[in-house]
Design a protein around this motif. Sequence first.
Motif, PDB file in Angstrom:
ATOM      1  N   TYR A  17      54.364 -93.626 -85.991  1.00 32.38           N
ATOM      2  CA  TYR A  17      55.344 -92.751 -85.355  1.00 32.38           C
ATOM      3  C   TYR A  17      56.112 -93.523 -84.283  1.00 32.38           C
ATOM      4  O   TYR A  17      55.556 -94.392 -83.607  1.00 32.38           O
ATOM      5  N   HIS A  18      57.385 -93.165 -84.135  1.00 31.61           N
ATOM      6  CA  HIS A  18      58.239 -93.699 -83.078  1.00 31.61           C
ATOM      7  C   HIS A  18      58.636 -92.541 -82.176  1.00 31.61           C
ATOM      8  O   HIS A  18      59.038 -91.476 -82.659  1.00 31.61           O
ATOM      9  N   ILE A  19      58.511 -92.733 -80.879  1.00 32.23           N
ATOM     10  CA  ILE A  19      58.801 -91.677 -79.909  1.00 32.23           C
ATOM     11  C   ILE A  19      60.015 -92.096 -79.104  1.00 32.23           C
ATOM     12  O   ILE A  19      60.038 -93.167 -78.489  1.00 32.23           O
ATOM     13  N   ARG A  20      61.028 -91.225 -79.113  1.00 35.66           N
ATOM     14  CA  ARG A  20      62.285 -91.537 -78.426  1.00 35.66           C
ATOM     15  C   ARG A  20      62.372 -90.746 -77.129  1.00 35.66           C
ATOM     16  O   ARG A  20      62.147 -89.541 -77.097  1.00 35.66           O
ATOM     17  N   GLY A  21      62.691 -91.453 -76.026  1.00 40.10           N
ATOM     18  CA  GLY A  21      62.778 -90.837 -74.716  1.00 40.10           C
ATOM     19  C   GLY A  21      64.080 -90.086 -74.503  1.00 40.10           C
ATOM     20  O   GLY A  21      64.956 -90.020 -75.381  1.00 40.10           O
ATOM     21  N   LEU A  22      64.233 -89.515 -73.288  1.00 37.76           N
ATOM     22  CA  LEU A  22      65.381 -88.657 -72.998  1.00 37.76           C
ATOM     23  C   LEU A  22      66.699 -89.419 -73.039  1.00 37.76           C
ATOM     24  O   LEU A  22      67.723 -88.883 -73.424  1.00 37.76           O
ATOM     25  N   GLY A  23      66.691 -90.669 -72.622  1.00 32.80           N
ATOM     26  CA  GLY A  23      67.931 -91.441 -72.605  1.00 32.80           C
ATOM     27  C   GLY A  23      68.265 -92.085 -73.927  1.00 32.80           C
ATOM     28  O   GLY A  23      69.252 -92.833 -74.021  1.00 32.80           O
TER      29      GLY A  23
END
Length: 492
Positions: free
Chosen positions: A421-427
């Motif tokens: 899995y890849h987790i993308r932050g708010l920015g």
Amino acid sequence: MPTNGLHQVLRIQFGLLNDADRYLTAESFGFKVNASAPGLKRKQTWVLEPDPGQGPAVLLRSTHLGRYLSAGEDGRVACEAERPGPDCRFLVLPQPDGRWALRSQPHGRFFGGTEDRLSCFATAVSAAELWTVHLAIHPQAHLRSVGRRRYVHLCAREDELAAEGDVPWGVAALLTLLFRGRRYCLQSCDSRYLRSDGRLVREPEARACYTLELKAGKLAFKDCDGRYLAPVGPAGTLKAGRNTRPGHDELFDLEASPPQVVLLAANRRYVSVRQGVNVSANQDEALDHETFLMQTDPQTKKCTFYSSTGGYWALVAHGGIQATATQVSASTLFEMEWRGRRVALKASNGRYVCMKKNGQLAATSDFVGADEEFVLKLINRPLLVLRGLDGFVCQRRGSNQLDTNRSVYDVFRLGFRDGAYHIRGLGGGFWYTGSHGSVCSDGELAEDFLFEFRERGRLAIRAGSGKYLRGGASGLLRADADAPAGAALWEY
């Protein structure tokens, strides 16, 4: 509708936030109460219980102490009653802005104050006697219309949310409740917000924010014009109707959203029940028949797989796997072995589930090879909210690091590739492991994280270093845990 605990109405736990942005807190020492806490944690969590005398009053019980809030005739308040007496009875008086005023039923005075100067002696309601309800549950759930007896889904064709589903199947049934400025937004699985006219918009504008009201354990959502969300028309389109008081049609149940997964076998085909009761790896695309609701048994930590056709996977004669069981039993429980990007399943006969040459699954193997390994993908969390022992994961202001002890939460985007899995932050940046195991959220390249579903409703996240993500005493998210337990387990 399936039973067997698959559709569990969440018991509504909440915090009460006063006008000074502080939460009502129950302290162990002296069973005192105050409103000094800036965040919502265990000591600030409460539940409503009905009056045993069947009257209009309610009881406020601290989940931390297991005791009831009481107010004496002299206005003194405490949380020490093990059993509810007359002084524990309060009337909830909703105000036009959605906040609560709490009035002692036997004494007729209002409860409020600031910090450690709380009392129930006010004869009228001022700002100090008003409380905002802040839900203290994981915000991702299924929403079920009480009136229609249907689940709310994202209808891509009509571009709307509608209460038209008999079961909450697939990613379209996932909703995320966002707490913003003392109000709530309803976010669909594709990151859009429900506006009161039924449209889905990209930003949480004023008309997409609602005041939350509780009615006998049910939820109602009031828009900025004082009207309530309800299913409208034959399709059950969710929008604000004409009613300015919540009735049966305006009430909703909030239900737990268990993980729904797809499994890819060594032949690069999806495991399915499309062609009958036999569980087989024979499909090239993943739709409802290839999606399975996965739950972990609290005692054994083994998993069950429930199909869209209404049956659990079960071990049958000669080691075959069929989706025919209507109840959980030993034959429906599978031990999950986490093998990096792949998983292996061991059935109740002590043998591993393998893919036969015709694609059918059978528990006949004594060892794990390619035919016994599967890619398991979580499909109903494209948006990820994580809560640990100390609070929610939230990006630290002005930093690329992540806090794990916040009462508010950030919503992260989840991607998937070959078992990781890849987790993308708010920015827009990706999560990655930095120096000393700290997890940062502004990476240009995605780090592979492995998800392990260890307990019911909780997962462990393994970084590329082999360590598990953990919430530490400092409140920072770090990849430094050796075992998937305790602070390294996350509600998702």
